[in-house]
Design a protein around this motif. Structure first.
Motif, PDB file in Angstrom:
ATOM      1  N   ASN A 251       9.637  -0.740   5.055  1.00 44.76           N
ATOM      2  CA  ASN A 251       8.675   0.354   4.861  1.00 44.76           C
ATOM      3  C   ASN A 251       8.259   0.480   3.396  1.00 44.76           C
ATOM      4  O   ASN A 251       7.096   0.760   3.089  1.00 44.76           O
ATOM      5  CB  ASN A 251       9.282   1.665   5.349  1.00 44.76           C
ATOM      6  CG  ASN A 251       9.489   1.685   6.854  1.00 44.76           C
ATOM      7  OD1 ASN A 251       8.766   1.019   7.593  1.00 44.76           O
ATOM      8  ND2 ASN A 251      10.483   2.437   7.308  1.00 44.76           N
ATOM      9  N   ALA A 252       9.217   0.279   2.479  1.00 42.07           N
ATOM     10  CA  ALA A 252       8.896   0.350   1.049  1.00 42.07           C
ATOM     11  C   ALA A 252       7.948  -0.772   0.644  1.00 42.07           C
ATOM     12  O   ALA A 252       7.019  -0.565  -0.147  1.00 42.07           O
ATOM     13  CB  ALA A 252      10.179   0.300   0.224  1.00 42.07           C
ATOM     14  N   GLU A 253       8.164  -1.981   1.173  1.00 43.57           N
ATOM     15  CA  GLU A 253       7.264  -3.100   0.870  1.00 43.57           C
ATOM     16  C   GLU A 253       5.871  -2.850   1.441  1.00 43.57           C
ATOM     17  O   GLU A 253       4.857  -3.196   0.815  1.00 43.57           O
ATOM     18  CB  GLU A 253       7.855  -4.393   1.425  1.00 43.57           C
ATOM     19  CG  GLU A 253       9.107  -4.858   0.680  1.00 43.57           C
ATOM     20  CD  GLU A 253       9.736  -6.069   1.323  1.00 43.57           C
ATOM     21  OE1 GLU A 253       9.376  -6.379   2.485  1.00 43.57           O
ATOM     22  OE2 GLU A 253      10.596  -6.702   0.680  1.00 43.57           O
ATOM     23  N   LEU A 254       5.797  -2.244   2.638  1.00 43.11           N
ATOM     24  CA  LEU A 254       4.492  -1.899   3.212  1.00 43.11           C
ATOM     25  C   LEU A 254       3.785  -0.860   2.353  1.00 43.11           C
ATOM     26  O   LEU A 254       2.573  -0.957   2.101  1.00 43.11           O
ATOM     27  CB  LEU A 254       4.678  -1.390   4.636  1.00 43.11           C
ATOM     28  CG  LEU A 254       3.405  -0.921   5.355  1.00 43.11           C
ATOM     29  CD1 LEU A 254       2.406  -2.068   5.488  1.00 43.11           C
ATOM     30  CD2 LEU A 254       3.745  -0.348   6.725  1.00 43.11           C
ATOM     31  N   ALA A 255       4.523   0.149   1.883  1.00 44.13           N
ATOM     32  CA  ALA A 255       3.927   1.169   1.016  1.00 44.13           C
ATOM     33  C   ALA A 255       3.467   0.550  -0.307  1.00 44.13           C
ATOM     34  O   ALA A 255       2.417   0.937  -0.852  1.00 44.13           O
ATOM     35  CB  ALA A 255       4.929   2.289   0.754  1.00 44.13           C
ATOM     36  N   PHE A 256       4.214  -0.413  -0.817  1.00 48.16           N
ATOM     37  CA  PHE A 256       3.818  -1.082  -2.058  1.00 48.16           C
ATOM     38  C   PHE A 256       2.530  -1.874  -1.864  1.00 48.16           C
ATOM     39  O   PHE A 256       1.628  -1.838  -2.711  1.00 48.16           O
ATOM     40  CB  PHE A 256       4.943  -2.007  -2.518  1.00 48.16           C
ATOM     41  CG  PHE A 256       4.652  -2.745  -3.787  1.00 48.16           C
ATOM     42  CD1 PHE A 256       4.705  -2.112  -5.007  1.00 48.16           C
ATOM     43  CD2 PHE A 256       4.295  -4.089  -3.754  1.00 48.16           C
ATOM     44  CE1 PHE A 256       4.423  -2.791  -6.190  1.00 48.16           C
ATOM     45  CE2 PHE A 256       4.014  -4.777  -4.930  1.00 48.16           C
ATOM     46  CZ  PHE A 256       4.089  -4.122  -6.140  1.00 48.16           C
ATOM     47  N   ALA A 257       2.403  -2.585  -0.727  1.00 49.02           N
ATOM     48  CA  ALA A 257       1.176  -3.334  -0.450  1.00 49.02           C
ATOM     49  C   ALA A 257      -0.014  -2.388  -0.279  1.00 49.02           C
ATOM     50  O   ALA A 257      -1.121  -2.667  -0.744  1.00 49.02           O
ATOM     51  CB  ALA A 257       1.364  -4.195   0.801  1.00 49.02           C
ATOM     52  N   THR A 258       0.223  -1.237   0.372  1.00 45.01           N
ATOM     53  CA  THR A 258      -0.851  -0.254   0.531  1.00 45.01           C
ATOM     54  C   THR A 258      -1.295   0.303  -0.816  1.00 45.01           C
ATOM     55  O   THR A 258      -2.500   0.474  -1.072  1.00 45.01           O
ATOM     56  CB  THR A 258      -0.374   0.886   1.445  1.00 45.01           C
ATOM     57  OG1 THR A 258       0.041   0.352   2.707  1.00 45.01           O
ATOM     58  CG2 THR A 258      -1.483   1.897   1.671  1.00 45.01           C
ATOM     59  N   ALA A 259      -0.330   0.588  -1.703  1.00 42.37           N
ATOM     60  CA  ALA A 259      -0.674   1.085  -3.039  1.00 42.37           C
ATOM     61  C   ALA A 259      -1.419   0.025  -3.839  1.00 42.37           C
ATOM     62  O   ALA A 259      -2.334   0.344  -4.610  1.00 42.37           O
ATOM     63  CB  ALA A 259       0.601   1.519  -3.768  1.00 42.37           C
ATOM     64  N   GLN A 260      -1.047  -1.245  -3.670  1.00 45.29           N
ATOM     65  CA  GLN A 260      -1.772  -2.336  -4.330  1.00 45.29           C
ATOM     66  C   GLN A 260      -3.236  -2.353  -3.902  1.00 45.29           C
ATOM     67  O   GLN A 260      -4.148  -2.422  -4.739  1.00 45.29           O
ATOM     68  CB  GLN A 260      -1.113  -3.673  -3.985  1.00 45.29           C
ATOM     69  CG  GLN A 260       0.139  -3.996  -4.770  1.00 45.29           C
ATOM     70  CD  GLN A 260      -0.163  -4.735  -6.057  1.00 45.29           C
ATOM     71  OE1 GLN A 260      -1.228  -5.333  -6.228  1.00 45.29           O
ATOM     72  NE2 GLN A 260       0.766  -4.679  -6.994  1.00 45.29           N
ATOM     73  N   ASN A 261      -3.462  -2.295  -2.599  1.00 41.35           N
ATOM     74  CA  ASN A 261      -4.835  -2.344  -2.086  1.00 41.35           C
ATOM     75  C   ASN A 261      -5.649  -1.127  -2.534  1.00 41.35           C
ATOM     76  O   ASN A 261      -6.839  -1.242  -2.835  1.00 41.35           O
ATOM     77  CB  ASN A 261      -4.816  -2.434  -0.562  1.00 41.35           C
ATOM     78  CG  ASN A 261      -4.227  -3.744  -0.067  1.00 41.35           C
ATOM     79  OD1 ASN A 261      -4.275  -4.755  -0.752  1.00 41.35           O
ATOM     80  ND2 ASN A 261      -3.650  -3.719   1.132  1.00 41.35           N
ATOM     81  N   LEU A 262      -5.011   0.033  -2.571  1.00 38.55           N
ATOM     82  CA  LEU A 262      -5.727   1.234  -2.997  1.00 38.55           C
ATOM     83  C   LEU A 262      -6.163   1.132  -4.455  1.00 38.55           C
ATOM     84  O   LEU A 262      -7.311   1.438  -4.798  1.00 38.55           O
ATOM     85  CB  LEU A 262      -4.846   2.467  -2.792  1.00 38.55           C
ATOM     86  CG  LEU A 262      -5.442   3.803  -3.252  1.00 38.55           C
ATOM     87  CD1 LEU A 262      -6.749   4.102  -2.531  1.00 38.55           C
ATOM     88  CD2 LEU A 262      -4.452   4.935  -3.059  1.00 38.55           C
ATOM     89  N   LEU A 263      -5.270   0.697  -5.322  1.00 34.66           N
ATOM     90  CA  LEU A 263      -5.618   0.578  -6.737  1.00 34.66           C
ATOM     91  C   LEU A 263      -6.681  -0.492  -6.949  1.00 34.66           C
ATOM     92  O   LEU A 263      -7.600  -0.315  -7.757  1.00 34.66           O
ATOM     93  CB  LEU A 263      -4.363   0.258  -7.555  1.00 34.66           C
ATOM     94  CG  LEU A 263      -4.544   0.226  -9.074  1.00 34.66           C
ATOM     95  CD1 LEU A 263      -5.062   1.561  -9.588  1.00 34.66           C
ATOM     96  CD2 LEU A 263      -3.229  -0.127  -9.760  1.00 34.66           C
ATOM     97  N   LYS A 264      -6.595  -1.601  -6.218  1.00 33.38           N
ATOM     98  CA  LYS A 264      -7.610  -2.652  -6.343  1.00 33.38           C
ATOM     99  C   LYS A 264      -8.977  -2.148  -5.899  1.00 33.38           C
ATOM    100  O   LYS A 264      -9.995  -2.458  -6.528  1.00 33.38           O
ATOM    101  CB  LYS A 264      -7.206  -3.869  -5.510  1.00 33.38           C
ATOM    102  CG  LYS A 264      -6.022  -4.648  -6.056  1.00 33.38           C
ATOM    103  CD  LYS A 264      -5.671  -5.798  -5.127  1.00 33.38           C
ATOM    104  CE  LYS A 264      -4.452  -6.557  -5.616  1.00 33.38           C
ATOM    105  NZ  LYS A 264      -4.077  -7.658  -4.691  1.00 33.38           N
ATOM    106  N   SER A 265      -9.013  -1.372  -4.810  1.00 32.46           N
ATOM    107  CA  SER A 265     -10.303  -0.862  -4.321  1.00 32.46           C
ATOM    108  C   SER A 265     -10.933   0.117  -5.295  1.00 32.46           C
ATOM    109  O   SER A 265     -12.163   0.257  -5.330  1.00 32.46           O
ATOM    110  CB  SER A 265     -10.104  -0.199  -2.956  1.00 32.46           C
ATOM    111  OG  SER A 265      -9.281   0.947  -3.068  1.00 32.46           O
ATOM    112  N   LEU A 266     -10.130   0.803  -6.094  1.00 32.33           N
ATOM    113  CA  LEU A 266     -10.671   1.744  -7.073  1.00 32.33           C
ATOM    114  C   LEU A 266     -11.093   1.057  -8.372  1.00 32.33           C
ATOM    115  O   LEU A 266     -12.025   1.511  -9.040  1.00 32.33           O
ATOM    116  CB  LEU A 266      -9.632   2.824  -7.391  1.00 32.33           C
ATOM    117  CG  LEU A 266      -9.290   3.793  -6.257  1.00 32.33           C
ATOM    118  CD1 LEU A 266      -8.118   4.676  -6.663  1.00 32.33           C
ATOM    119  CD2 LEU A 266     -10.483   4.643  -5.876  1.00 32.33           C
TER     120      LEU A 266
END
Length: 307
Positions: A251-266
């Protein structure tokens, strides 16, 4: 060379090929971390964020609308030219006499500037020249004048041009406010996404340490069961703790990947081109609580918040 040797060589070749492809895919799926600071992310977002680029065009459109609305006050230039020709005579009253023909040519030129003012004023400035040539006499004249008309009540407080201009001003102010709001919102989102990425990265490290501790407890319980100091049920509970910690790590790795994608999209405009980039926040984190004065914060918000 026998068949067994040939088959062995072929298997070794394809094995090396698959190994090379696996290494290449692993290098692609796990790129080297790219250290980034919060300041770099904010600078990149202010330049490349697609939503902000769209908001930046709205004030430009409103500014052009204001120019178009105020075009009603632009004066118009009028010019005209005219040439006339007249021929008279050539008739007689008896058979012995005949009058001569009389010819008259007239050239006229007229020009002027016509427009309206902000308070309903109508103005006209212009002049005219004319020249007449004939068989018996020539003449020329000209005039220059200005006409001002100011209605007492009509269009005194408001007219169509002033109404459209004020409406364009309000739209321009609204577009600037929306742009400033979008800037502040983007900065807040980038900072929040950056620190969320920091949190998820540290959470992965904590979950890995939790797995190591759970495995150590499982091994200790296994030894205690072996010497009869603990029941097998306690050992199974320790194993379930290991499985739970591994699920937390996923779950932590999934949250990290989600945070990566969010920052990249911004931060980036070409999202597909940065899929292989692995952002790694490099700003040091501090656990010192910030000192915030509520009164000064309210005053600052009332002065600088665009809405």
């Amino acid at each position: 060379m026998n068949n067994q040797t040939i088959y062995g060589t072929i298997r070794a070749f394809f094995g090396a090929l698959f190994l090379a492809c696996g290494c290449a895919m692993a290098a692609t799926s796990n790129p080297a971390p790219t250290p980034v600071t919060l300041a770099e992310c904010l600078e990149k977002a202010l330049l490349d964020n697609l939503g902000l680029q769209q908001e930046q065009r709205n004030p430009e459109i409103s500014r052009e609308d204001k120019v178009i609305a105020s075009a009603g006050y632009d004066p118009s230039f009028q010019v005209s030219a005219r040439h006339s020709y007249e021929k008279t005579g050539g008739s007689s009253t008896n058979a012995d006499s005949e009058t001569d023909f009389s010819r008259t040519d007239t050239d006229a030129f007229q020009s002027g500037i016509v427009g309206v003012g902000p308070m309903g004023l109508q103005y006209e400035v212009g002049g005219a020249l004319s020249e007449t040539t004939g068989s018996y006499n020539d003449s020329a004249d000209g005039n220059l004048g200005a006409t001002l008309t100011q209605p007492l009540l009509k269009n005194f407080l408001i007219d169509d041009v002033r109404y459209n201009t004020r409406l364009s001003d309000n739209r321009l102010n609204g577009a600037n406010t929306q742009l400033e709001t979008a800037l502040q919102t983007l900065v807040n989102k980038v900072a929040s996404a950056y620190y969320e990425l920091c949190y998820t990265r540290e959470n992965i490290r904590v979950q890995k340490e939790g797995i190591e501790l759970a495995k150590q407890l499982r091994d200790d319980n296994h030894r205690r069961v072996a010497i009869g100091a603990m029941t097998p049920l306690d050992e199974k509970q320790a194993e379930s703790q290991v499985a739970a910690r591994e699920a937390d790590l996923s779950n932590a790795e999934l949250a990290f990947a989600t945070a990566q994608n969010l920052l990249k999209s911004l931060v980036y405009s070409d999202y597909m081109a940065v899929q292989a980039i692995h952002l790694d926040p490099s700003d040091p984190l501090s656990d010192d609580p910030p000192i915030i004065d509520a009164s000064s914060s309210w005053t600052h918000a009332l002065q600088f918040r665009p809405e």
